[in-house]
Design an enzyme around this catalytic site. Sequence first.
Site, PDB file in Angstrom:
ATOM      1  N   HIS A 168       0.717  -1.118   0.054  1.00  0.00           N
ATOM      2  CA  HIS A 168      -0.111   0.032  -0.247  1.00  0.00           C
ATOM      3  C   HIS A 168       1.018   1.236   0.236  1.00  0.00           C
ATOM      4  CE1 HIS A 168      -3.333   2.687   1.738  1.00  0.00           C
ATOM      5  NE2 HIS A 168      -3.835   2.207   0.931  1.00  0.00           N
ATOM      6  N   LYS A 170       3.238   4.324  -0.883  1.00  0.00           N
ATOM      7  CA  LYS A 170       3.263   5.286  -1.975  1.00  0.00           C
ATOM      8  C   LYS A 170       4.481   6.337  -2.086  1.00  0.00           C
ATOM      9  CE  LYS A 170      -1.841   5.436  -1.739  1.00  0.00           C
ATOM     10  NZ  LYS A 170      -1.857   4.149  -0.872  1.00  0.00           N
ATOM     11  N   ASP A 175      16.205  10.461  -8.702  1.00  0.00           N
ATOM     12  CA  ASP A 175      17.873  10.899  -8.463  1.00  0.00           C
ATOM     13  C   ASP A 175      18.405  10.786  -7.102  1.00  0.00           C
ATOM     14  OD1 ASP A 175      17.874  11.388 -10.966  1.00  0.00           O
ATOM     15  OD2 ASP A 175      17.911  13.417 -10.999  1.00  0.00           O
ATOM     16  N   HIS A 345      -9.511  11.217   1.474  1.00  0.00           N
ATOM     17  CA  HIS A 345      -8.672  10.073   1.670  1.00  0.00           C
ATOM     18  C   HIS A 345      -7.500  10.592   2.231  1.00  0.00           C
ATOM     19  CE1 HIS A 345      -6.079   7.154  -0.528  1.00  0.00           C
ATOM     20  NE2 HIS A 345      -7.437   6.488  -0.341  1.00  0.00           N
ATOM     21  N   LYS A 347      -4.271  10.823   4.984  1.00  0.00           N
ATOM     22  CA  LYS A 347      -3.731  10.320   6.003  1.00  0.00           C
ATOM     23  C   LYS A 347      -2.558  10.955   6.699  1.00  0.00           C
ATOM     24  CE  LYS A 347      -4.103   6.800   2.496  1.00  0.00           C
ATOM     25  NZ  LYS A 347      -5.588   6.125   2.718  1.00  0.00           N
ATOM     26  N   ASP A 352       0.723  17.441  19.305  1.00  0.00           N
ATOM     27  CA  ASP A 352       1.288  18.375  20.047  1.00  0.00           C
ATOM     28  C   ASP A 352       1.998  19.297  19.292  1.00  0.00           C
ATOM     29  OD1 ASP A 352       0.309  17.001  22.301  1.00  0.00           O
ATOM     30  OD2 ASP A 352       2.336  16.188  23.197  1.00  0.00           O
TER      31      ASP A 352
END
Length: 427
Positions: A168, A170, A175, A345, A347, A352
Amino acid sequence: MKVTWRPAILIAFTVILTVAATLVVLNFTSGERKLEEKVARQYALDDPQYQRALGVLLGPPILQGNRFAAFHNGDQIFPPMLAAIRSARQSITFETYIYWSGEIGRAFANALAERAKAGVPVHVLLDWVGSAKIDERFLEEMEAAGVQIRKFHKPVWYDLARLNNRTHRKLLIVDGRVGFTGGVGIAPEWTGDAQDAKHWRDSHFRVEGPVVAQMQAVFMDNWIKASGEVLHGQIYFPALSAVGEGRAQVFSSSPSGGSESMHLMYLLSIAAATRTIDLSSAYFVPDALTIAALVEAIRRGVRVRIITPGPIIDAQTVRAASRASWGPLLQAGAQINEYQPTMFHCKVFLVDGLLVSVGSTNFDNRSFRLNDEANLNIYDAQFAAEQTQQFETDLKATKPVTFQDWRDRPLRERAMEKLASLLTSQL
């Protein structure tokens, strides 16, 4: 004498059913023992011991000298990713879960193919399940141009269990110097500016500096699994000087080794929280340990705010299972808000005003125990303040859910949520 084949057929059928049942059971297990005890609070998040624990106990060290940029929604996200690919001179490594068809898929395929034709080594790792909808022409054209493409955990009859372990992650690294991670997949849903139900709200992040080498190492982990090839050398791991003042680490987990690491990172961070926890989560299905940790944080005075999808979601079963778990959180004082305009969508985990954890990880069992995941953990007060401001902006487009709302939901909804919660181990 008449010969009957019935007993033999019955035995063979029984054996086949037994093997099939065994494979199904294996497919629904992660193979590693789950965390069973709560994580005790021993230090605050800004205590050096907390950061020492995350850098030694669970993952790579926290590195200084990095800088970060946040992009929100496809119109902001995809142009810098494509620009980075087109600027590549040494190497491109790209790992993603979702890669489907559409104009954005074509744009990435063209950019990757052009660089490969120019002689730049290009390596693309796609999850077999997540890329099932890809236009085969994209793959053919990229491979013809010299792009090396591998599918993660393509099923084989003797090991169907691997289908339940997906990458999952991404990750895009150009370079060995510029990295991208976050929530976006390569599909039409992520284009635009979250303007309607067909265009999703998401965030993605660019990082430069020494921590990019850690991101590259996480890519290499799965590239080796999928190809057996070890990529190394200066074109993948150049010497990286400080380019900013941000401190960061790239944190990963996998059922093949350390499936509980990401879960434990979240639990340690919740336990260390002193003032605030802001969570943007596309799929929020907390387990009992996480709920208990959040409730305990609230009781010691931590403000907990959560944004999760509302009615517009690509997985209604996940939403139902999520809502089934909200009672203790809402009763304790957590602020749970459902995003209304489109699929949410994002995440992003903020603690703090210091920690910003971004990447592929959802707040659910699938991310914590079944999938290969990767997060960029950033320790930077200024960057955290910017992401808190974005959280506040998103909050304006949500509908808050009170404990009374949750308790008064219709019996039919409760029943559906109860059924959905039976699948929590796979969500």
